[in-house]
Design a protein around this motif. Sequence first.
Motif, PDB file in Angstrom:
ATOM      1  N   HIS A  89      15.012  -8.561  86.143  1.00  0.00           N
ATOM      2  CA  HIS A  89      14.781  -7.661  87.623  1.00  0.00           C
ATOM      3  C   HIS A  89      16.226  -8.181  87.950  1.00  0.00           C
ATOM      4  O   HIS A  89      16.869  -8.726  88.790  1.00  0.00           O
ATOM      5  CB  HIS A  89      14.032  -8.035  88.763  1.00  0.00           C
ATOM      6  CG  HIS A  89      12.512  -8.121  88.805  1.00  0.00           C
ATOM      7  ND1 HIS A  89      11.479  -6.528  88.622  1.00  0.00           N
ATOM      8  CD2 HIS A  89      11.508  -8.737  87.426  1.00  0.00           C
ATOM      9  CE1 HIS A  89      10.159  -6.529  88.660  1.00  0.00           C
ATOM     10  NE2 HIS A  89      10.618  -8.160  87.373  1.00  0.00           N
ATOM     11  N   PRO A  90      17.135  -7.034  87.298  1.00  0.00           N
ATOM     12  CA  PRO A  90      18.373  -6.869  87.588  1.00  0.00           C
ATOM     13  C   PRO A  90      19.447  -7.052  88.975  1.00  0.00           C
ATOM     14  O   PRO A  90      18.678  -6.399  89.966  1.00  0.00           O
ATOM     15  CB  PRO A  90      19.357  -6.342  86.427  1.00  0.00           C
ATOM     16  CG  PRO A  90      18.512  -5.289  86.236  1.00  0.00           C
ATOM     17  CD  PRO A  90      17.059  -5.973  86.842  1.00  0.00           C
ATOM     18  N   LEU A  92      20.325  -4.892  91.709  1.00  0.00           N
ATOM     19  CA  LEU A  92      20.757  -3.404  92.478  1.00  0.00           C
ATOM     20  C   LEU A  92      22.391  -2.550  91.176  1.00  0.00           C
ATOM     21  O   LEU A  92      21.643  -2.025  90.555  1.00  0.00           O
ATOM     22  CB  LEU A  92      21.271  -2.790  93.619  1.00  0.00           C
ATOM     23  CG  LEU A  92      20.703  -1.582  94.228  1.00  0.00           C
ATOM     24  CD1 LEU A  92      19.150  -0.866  93.218  1.00  0.00           C
ATOM     25  CD2 LEU A  92      20.198  -1.150  95.274  1.00  0.00           C
ATOM     26  N   GLU A  94      23.421  -3.472  88.685  1.00  0.00           N
ATOM     27  CA  GLU A  94      23.465  -3.538  87.332  1.00  0.00           C
ATOM     28  C   GLU A  94      22.208  -3.423  86.625  1.00  0.00           C
ATOM     29  O   GLU A  94      21.769  -2.603  85.637  1.00  0.00           O
ATOM     30  CB  GLU A  94      23.169  -4.973  86.872  1.00  0.00           C
ATOM     31  CG  GLU A  94      24.741  -6.088  87.248  1.00  0.00           C
ATOM     32  CD  GLU A  94      25.936  -5.449  86.517  1.00  0.00           C
ATOM     33  OE1 GLU A  94      25.715  -4.767  85.287  1.00  0.00           O
ATOM     34  OE2 GLU A  94      27.083  -5.586  87.480  1.00  0.00           O
ATOM     35  N   TYR A  95      21.218  -2.407  87.451  1.00  0.00           N
ATOM     36  CA  TYR A  95      20.340  -1.727  87.203  1.00  0.00           C
ATOM     37  C   TYR A  95      20.312  -0.522  86.945  1.00  0.00           C
ATOM     38  O   TYR A  95      20.524   0.301  86.889  1.00  0.00           O
ATOM     39  CB  TYR A  95      19.137  -1.571  88.904  1.00  0.00           C
ATOM     40  CG  TYR A  95      17.867  -1.254  88.103  1.00  0.00           C
ATOM     41  CD1 TYR A  95      17.004  -1.817  87.770  1.00  0.00           C
ATOM     42  CD2 TYR A  95      16.956   0.207  88.424  1.00  0.00           C
ATOM     43  CE1 TYR A  95      15.808  -1.489  87.509  1.00  0.00           C
ATOM     44  CE2 TYR A  95      16.008   0.502  88.245  1.00  0.00           C
ATOM     45  CZ  TYR A  95      14.919  -0.161  87.747  1.00  0.00           C
ATOM     46  OH  TYR A  95      13.792   0.468  87.306  1.00  0.00           O
ATOM     47  N   ASN A  97      17.991   2.653  84.864  1.00  0.00           N
ATOM     48  CA  ASN A  97      16.083   3.164  84.233  1.00  0.00           C
ATOM     49  C   ASN A  97      16.435   3.962  83.794  1.00  0.00           C
ATOM     50  O   ASN A  97      16.384   5.117  84.562  1.00  0.00           O
ATOM     51  CB  ASN A  97      15.546   2.996  85.886  1.00  0.00           C
ATOM     52  CG  ASN A  97      14.543   2.939  84.703  1.00  0.00           C
ATOM     53  OD1 ASN A  97      13.373   3.520  83.595  1.00  0.00           O
ATOM     54  ND2 ASN A  97      13.314   3.712  86.617  1.00  0.00           N
TER      55      ASN A  97
END
Length: 121
Positions: A89-90, A92, A94-95, A97
Amino acid sequence: MRKTPFPELENYRIKNQSSIENGNCGHFQIKKKPSNKTLFIISSDGYGWDHVSVHVLTKNDKIILPTWDDMCFIKNIFFDPEETVVQFHPALSEYINVHSGVLHLWKSQKYDYDLPPRFLV
């Protein structure tokens, strides 16, 4: 990823998307019993990481997230049962989807993971 090929894996390989020369890497389709779910897996081992992505295709051709049980099932096929793998769960910032119905398992090829005390897990 498993050090030695998992012989049964060839039964699940999607032949027009990968071949036995890819070892445990490639595209796979596994019908999970008794639920009869169809799990689709892409596995790779580049850039110092072993990686497996998993999604479930319903009877209505809808992509849904795999369950915890599905991920444990796949983990024990693609990784040695005694290996520790993670779902990240990186931060935010780095996120990313790209596919909302897909979950991923990761294992560093260089480092082992520190785990919390067993009674906390």
